[in-house]
Design a protein around this motif. Structure first.
Motif, PDB file in Angstrom:
ATOM      1  N   LYS A  47      -7.765  27.004  14.338  1.00  0.00           N
ATOM      2  CA  LYS A  47      -7.013  28.235  14.564  1.00  0.00           C
ATOM      3  C   LYS A  47      -5.514  27.958  14.662  1.00  0.00           C
ATOM      4  O   LYS A  47      -4.693  28.702  14.132  1.00  0.00           O
ATOM      5  CB  LYS A  47      -7.519  28.921  15.829  1.00  0.00           C
TER       6      LYS A  47
ATOM      7  N   LYS B 103     -11.159  29.821   3.964  1.00  0.00           N
ATOM      8  CA  LYS B 103     -11.924  30.490   5.021  1.00  0.00           C
ATOM      9  C   LYS B 103     -11.128  31.665   5.555  1.00  0.00           C
ATOM     10  O   LYS B 103      -9.919  31.559   5.779  1.00  0.00           O
ATOM     11  CB  LYS B 103     -12.226  29.490   6.143  1.00  0.00           C
TER      12      LYS B 103
ATOM     13  N   LYS C 260     -17.013  38.689  15.623  1.00  0.00           N
ATOM     14  CA  LYS C 260     -16.448  37.621  14.800  1.00  0.00           C
ATOM     15  C   LYS C 260     -17.076  37.677  13.412  1.00  0.00           C
ATOM     16  O   LYS C 260     -18.296  37.735  13.285  1.00  0.00           O
ATOM     17  CB  LYS C 260     -16.695  36.245  15.431  1.00  0.00           C
TER      18      LYS C 260
ATOM     19  N   THR D 110     -16.826  35.816   9.512  1.00  0.00           N
ATOM     20  CA  THR D 110     -16.321  34.642   8.793  1.00  0.00           C
ATOM     21  C   THR D 110     -16.766  34.693   7.333  1.00  0.00           C
ATOM     22  O   THR D 110     -17.911  35.024   7.035  1.00  0.00           O
ATOM     23  CB  THR D 110     -16.855  33.341   9.426  1.00  0.00           C
TER      24      THR D 110
ATOM     25  N   VAL E  90     -11.275  34.333   8.767  1.00  0.00           N
ATOM     26  CA  VAL E  90     -11.917  34.637  10.043  1.00  0.00           C
ATOM     27  C   VAL E  90     -11.277  35.899  10.613  1.00  0.00           C
ATOM     28  O   VAL E  90     -10.051  35.998  10.709  1.00  0.00           O
ATOM     29  CB  VAL E  90     -11.769  33.479  11.059  1.00  0.00           C
TER      30      VAL E  90
ATOM     31  N   SER F  35     -21.099  33.972   4.355  1.00  0.00           N
ATOM     32  CA  SER F  35     -20.488  34.976   5.215  1.00  0.00           C
ATOM     33  C   SER F  35     -21.350  35.223   6.438  1.00  0.00           C
ATOM     34  O   SER F  35     -22.582  35.088   6.387  1.00  0.00           O
ATOM     35  CB  SER F  35     -20.314  36.297   4.454  1.00  0.00           C
TER      36      SER F  35
ATOM     37  N   ARG G 170     -11.503  38.565  13.924  1.00  0.00           N
ATOM     38  CA  ARG G 170     -12.047  38.768  15.272  1.00  0.00           C
ATOM     39  C   ARG G 170     -11.614  40.123  15.798  1.00  0.00           C
ATOM     40  O   ARG G 170     -10.501  40.584  15.522  1.00  0.00           O
ATOM     41  CB  ARG G 170     -11.573  37.667  16.229  1.00  0.00           C
TER      42      ARG G 170
END
Length: 862
Positions: free
Chosen positions: A47, A245, A229, A231, A247, A210, A249
């Protein structure tokens, strides 16, 4: 006011009867804190190192109306306030694009006001039935509101249902435990209005994983918190490290419950909404979707460098957004030497405008335009996602074509497009049906040898099951070219389609049961026998034939058997079984001398892909090359790609060296030519010379320079995908792989030195780029991943035929991350990471016998 009148579009929500969701109390205001963040990075990135941003706000929720007969039929109002936008990870002021910016300066006054304007949700049994907002609000603002509303959609008991939300219409599984509900969304089931496309060749494609999980904590029948979450990981199949990737949230947390407004009176939701605000209207809760100068990188000298495919991919991106007139301007203002490469890019763009521009730009009646016309046709053949219209456009055979070569290429490439359309389920499209009929009936409609070959090559590209009986018939033809095309075509089919009847035909050809065949035809028949799941008796009969064949065919077949065994090919098991019989496997048979050979080996092996090569050489008894066949295959995740085949054939050259022709080859016309198959697409064969007079004139004018077979830029990987995140943000993923390639070949014969030399030269450079962006009106974040490689693969065969067995030496030589964030104001932050790996030049191993011969041919220490 610009806001439109109330319009109601209700949604079908499939849910189990009685599966109630959260219930709001009258006269209460529920105060939540809300955060959504999105980040993009490498597949294994953290992150802290990601690019991205977060949006936080307060959200007030209250009950507006409840159906008196059902406590789970509720109209809810939501108000977003105190909006803040910042980086996902802490950054120094120098690297922080949001430094000194306010929410209003980022969003703009109108968009911020729209985001903070109240909106309503009709919640029925825990599912959003209708979504109400103002018509004139920007799509990005509506989507952010949808993202907040998606966290109010929950059912209190376990089970699978179909739900609508921002991601589309998806299958969702709920698991309820004490005070907690987990919602897992099967993202692969989501149906949305926006779709993308991907490469039909799996080895060159992009695959993804996914997941979407939301955990709800419930208290007194209402949501205390919702944590989500999501992804998405996308990777290039042949190189899994080239991956990105995304991500996303979301967090919704109940902060306080205060006294709020009372319920409104009304019979139903529509009348209540109208009485409160006539400007509100319903939206579908699932989402509704509202040139470049050519540079020196396209010059021929750059075609073996990675800059060429990189510029090619950039040009394709520009052309896909350009109008027909703009594209025509690019074509008209390109230099003469760069124009063929521009034609590759325009055709590979595969948009209606680019196709129209090419058809207007090219004049197929002009025989002088052969180079550009063929480049257009080849790019169509390599198209990543052709449609019916491209096939219709190629049916220019109905018009006037100035060049016979172009007419042949048109028909051959139409076969390749038929195959790709059939792969996508379009075999019954009207144009496909029409072209299938034309190429299936073609061989019977003419007596012209070159035309029959043209139709057979088109059928070889099409891989139509209906063509198998036709190939079986032509495999026994009196014309050697028909036989070899048909046999090599049969070898490309799935083994399950090769019937016993077809196998009998192929065996008849190899064993010459009905007529005498040329050696290269029998060698091609043997290849089909071994690759078509042969029976014990088929293999035994082939072994028994060795020793009774022409000298060089004997040696070729011995070499082929050894290659199958050492490379563990599918036929190796049954071959070992048959060789236990001493009659078929003995010294007499397995000690035959000669120079022909067959050998396979590995070029590269990684965790993601394996690349293999094979070299088959068959000579005539006099020492002149009869057939040379080089193949390169790529395999990934069980999928196989025939990346390259270059076959050189020669015949009827014995008169040059006063030698006696082999059996069945006494009356063959002097001929030499080359045929290439590239990425599963057979191209039009090239002739070096045909006829004795042509041969003699070429022999005395030969410069030693190889003849070009294919040259240009090819779009290999082409993947476009829209990923609608549950938060309301939208990600776009684009992966493109471009190949610059230059394949040439030649043949020289020196009567003075009694030596012949054939060469196949392959130069190539490949670039694969992936770009993932999350683009809002007010901020853009994304990541680029890429890899590139440059290589040269040369295959040279030198033969000295002054003695027997003649000396043959074969040589095969090989030489050889960005993340960003930006604002519309131009403020941006870019982080780059990557590494280079240089591979030294290498020689690929062939059999030991070849190494010994090379020592003698060049008389040096190897």
């Amino acid at each position: 006011s610009s806001e439109g009148p109330l319009v109601l579009i209700s949604l079908l929500t499939l849910s189990s009867a009685g599966a109630a969701g959260p219930r709001l109390n009258n006269d209460r205001l529920y105060k939540f804190s809300y955060t959504t963040e999105v980040l993009v990075d490498r597949a294994k990135g953290s992150k802290d190192g990601s690019a991205g941003y977060s949006i936080s706000s307060d959200v007030d929720v209250n009950l507006v109306w409840r159906d008196p007969s059902s406590k789970d039929d509720q109209l809810i109002q939501l108000v977003i306030s105190n909006v803040k936008i910042k980086n996902v990870a802490p950054r120094s002021a120098k690297k922080n694009i949001f430094e000194g910016a306010t929410t209003q300066s980022l969003l703009g006054e109108k968009k911020l006001a729209a985001l903070e304007r109240p909106f309503m949700v009709h919640l029925k049994n825990g599912k959003v039935s209708s979504f109400y907002c103002y018509k004139a609000e920007p799509a990005s603002i509506k989507n952010l509101k949808r993202g907040v509303a998606s966290l109010l959609q929950v059912q209190c008991r376990s089970g699978k249902v179909i739900e609508n939300d921002v991601s589309g219409r998806c299958t969702v599984e709920y698991r309820a435990a004490q005070g907690q509900v987990t919602r897992t969304k099967a993202l692969e089931t989501c149906k949305t209005a926006e779709t993308g496309f991907t490469t039909h060749i799996q080895v060159l494609g992009v695959s993804g994983e996914s997941s979407s999980v939301t955990v709800f904590t419930l208290e007194d029948g209402f949501i205390k918190s919702a944590i989500a979450k999501e992804t998405h990981i996308l990777a290039v199949n042949a190189r899994r490290t080239t991956a990105a990737k995304i991500v996303s949230r979301q967090s919704l947390t109940l902060v306080a419950i205060e006294t709020g407004p009372f319920e409104a009176a009304g019979k139903n939701v529509a009348s209540v909404v109208k009485s409160l605000d006539e400007k509100l209207f319903t939206l579908l809760f699932s989402l509704s979707f509202p040139f470049l100068s050519v540079q020196k990188q396209f010059e021929p000298d750059s075609l073996s460098k990675a800059i060429a495919p990189r510029s090619f991919l950039a040009l394709i991106q520009s052309i896909r957004k350009a109008s027909k007139d703009a594209i025509l301007q690019v074509l008209k203002h390109s230099s003469k030497t760069a124009l063929p490469q521009v034609v590759d890019a325009v055709t590979s763009s595969q948009t209606p405008d680019s196709l129209d521009a090419m058809l207007q730009f090219l004049n197929f009646a002009d025989p002088k335009g052969l180079v550009l016309q063929e480049r257009f046709l080849y790019a169509c053949g390599f198209a990543s996602h052709p449609n019916e219209r491209m096939l219709q456009a190629l049916d220019i055979s109905k018009g006037k074509i100035g060049s016979k070569d172009i007419k042949e290429s048109v028909v051959i490439i139409m076969g390749a497009i038929v195959h790709k359309l059939c792969q996508k389920g379009g075999c019954e499209l009207p144009t496909v049906v029409e072209v299938k009929k034309m190429i299936l009936e073609g061989p019977y409609s003419t007596q012209v040898e070159s035309d029959i070959q043209m139709y057979l090559l088109a059928l070889k590209n099409s891989l139509l099951p209906e063509a198998i009986p036709l190939f079986s018939k032509y495999a026994e033809s009196e014309v050697g070219a028909y036989c070899t095309i048909s046999l090599t075509a049969l070898q490309r089919y799935d083994v399950a389609l090769i019937t016993d009847e077809v196998k009998q035909t192929v065996n008849r050809v190899y064993h010459q049961n009905r007529r005498v065949y040329e050696k290269n035809v029998r060698a091609a028949a043997a290849d089909v026998v071994f690759s078509s799941n042969p029976s014990y008796m088929e293999v035994k009969n082939v072994l028994l034939s060795i020793g009774n064949l022409p000298k060089e065919l004997n040696k070729y077949m011995l070499s082929k058997v050894k290659d199958i065994l050492h490379f563990e090919m599918p036929a190796s098991k049954i071959l070992r079984k048959a060789m236990k019989d001493m009659i078929s496997h003995n010294y007499d048979r397995f000690s035959k001398v000669g120079s022909s050979s067959a050998f396979s080996g590995f070029m590269a092996r990684t965790a993601d892909a394996t690349t293999t090569y094979s070299l088959d050489i068959l000579y005539s008894g006099s020492g002149v090359l009869r057939r040379s066949n080089m193949n390169i295959y790529g395999a990934s995740n069980g999928a196989l790609l025939h990346g390259l085949q270059v076959a050189i054939e020669a015949q009827g050259m014995e008169s040059l060296i006063a030698a006696k022709p082999d059996e069945g080859e006494e009356d063959l016309e002097s001929f030499a030519g080359m045929s290439a198959l590239l990425f599963d697409v057979q191209l039009r064969p090239v002739t070096f010379f045909k006829g004795y007079s042509d041969l003699m004139s070429k022999m005395f004018s030969m410069s030693g320079e190889p003849m070009n077979v294919v040259k240009g830029l090819i779009l290999l990987t082409d993947h476009s995908q829209v990923i609608q995140l549950q938060s309301g943000l939208k990600a776009n993923a684009e992966f493109q792989g471009g190949l610059a390639i230059d394949i040439s070949g030649g043949m020289e014969v020196s009567l003075w030195y009694r030596e012949s030399k054939t060469s196949v030269n392959n130069k190539g450079a490949m670039v694969v780029t992936g770009n993932v962006t999350v683009d809002m009106d007010f901020v853009r974040t994304g990541m680029e991943v890429s890899f590139e490689t440059e290589a040269s693969l040369d295959f040279i065969t030198t033969v000295q035929f002054s003695e027997y067995p003649f000396l043959v030496c074969m040589q095969m030589d090989k030489t050889s991350l960005t993340k960003y964030e930006s604002l519309p104001s131009g403020k941006s932050y870019v982080s780059r990471r990557g590494h280079k790996q240089l591979l030294p030049g290498s020689e690929f191993p062939l059999h030991q016998e070849n190494s010994n011969m090379c020592k003698r041919v060049f008389d040096s220490d190897w």
